[in-house]
Scaffold this motif. Structure first.
Motif, mmCIF file in Angstrom:
data_model
loop_
_atom_site.group_PDB
_atom_site.id
_atom_site.type_symbol
_atom_site.label_atom_id
_atom_site.label_comp_id
_atom_site.label_asym_id
_atom_site.label_seq_id
_atom_site.Cartn_x
_atom_site.Cartn_y
_atom_site.Cartn_z
ATOM 1 N N MET A 1 -50.523 40.130 1.317
ATOM 2 C CA MET A 1 -50.578 38.705 1.120
ATOM 3 C C MET A 1 -50.021 38.417 -0.267
ATOM 4 N N LEU A 2 -49.248 37.334 -0.377
ATOM 5 C CA LEU A 2 -48.750 36.904 -1.674
ATOM 6 C C LEU A 2 -48.607 35.397 -1.701
ATOM 7 N N PHE A 3 -48.563 34.864 -2.917
ATOM 8 C CA PHE A 3 -48.399 33.437 -3.135
ATOM 9 C C PHE A 3 -47.000 33.180 -3.667
ATOM 10 N N ASP A 15 -47.420 40.847 8.542
ATOM 11 C CA ASP A 15 -47.877 41.630 9.686
ATOM 12 C C ASP A 15 -46.903 42.795 9.795
ATOM 13 N N ALA A 16 -47.269 43.914 9.194
ATOM 14 C CA ALA A 16 -46.349 45.049 9.047
ATOM 15 C C ALA A 16 -45.908 45.624 10.387
ATOM 16 N N ASP A 17 -46.794 45.675 11.361
ATOM 17 C CA ASP A 17 -46.460 46.302 12.641
ATOM 18 C C ASP A 17 -45.457 45.496 13.460
ATOM 19 N N PRO A 50 -42.941 50.205 10.650
ATOM 20 C CA PRO A 50 -43.656 49.093 10.020
ATOM 21 C C PRO A 50 -43.008 48.702 8.688
ATOM 22 N N VAL A 51 -43.224 47.478 8.294
ATOM 23 C CA VAL A 51 -42.735 46.989 7.009
ATOM 24 C C VAL A 51 -43.663 47.527 5.927
#
Length: 77
Positions: A1-3, A15-17, A50-51
Motif C-alpha cells: 500500500m502507498l499514498f 494485488d501482487a498475484d 507476482p508483482v
C-alpha cells in the motif's frame, strides 16, 4: 500500500498475484480505479509471476517490478 502525493492524493493497494493496482479515495476509501495489464499477447508482463513492488512517479507514471524487470504505464489518472 502507498499514498500518492498532492494535488491528486490517493491510496494505492497492490494485488501482487493478479498484477493489479487498486486506487482508493484517501478520505472515503471509495474505489476509484483498477489498473491491470492487458490480456493476451499484447501484455509484456509474465502473467504467472507476482508483482514484487509498485511505485508511482511524480509525473503519474506507475512502475511495477516483476521477476527482476521493471515495467511502467504512463498517463495514469
Amino acid at each position: 500500500m502507498l499514498f500518492t502525493a498532492l494535488p491528486d492524493q490517493s491510496i494505492l493497494l497492490l494485488d501482487a498475484d493478479t498484477q493489479s493496482v487498486l486506487r482508493f479515495a484517501p478520505r472515503t476509501l471509495e474505489l476509484q480505479n483498477q489498473f491491470r495489464p492487458q490480456t493476451g499477447s499484447a501484455n509484456p508482463i509474465p502473467n504467472n509471476r507476482p508483482v514484487g513492488a509498485v511505485a508511482v512517479g511524480p509525473n503519474h507514471v506507475l512502475y511495477l517490478a516483476v521477476n527482476g524487470q521493471v515495467y511502467f504505464a504512463t498517463n495514469m489518472p
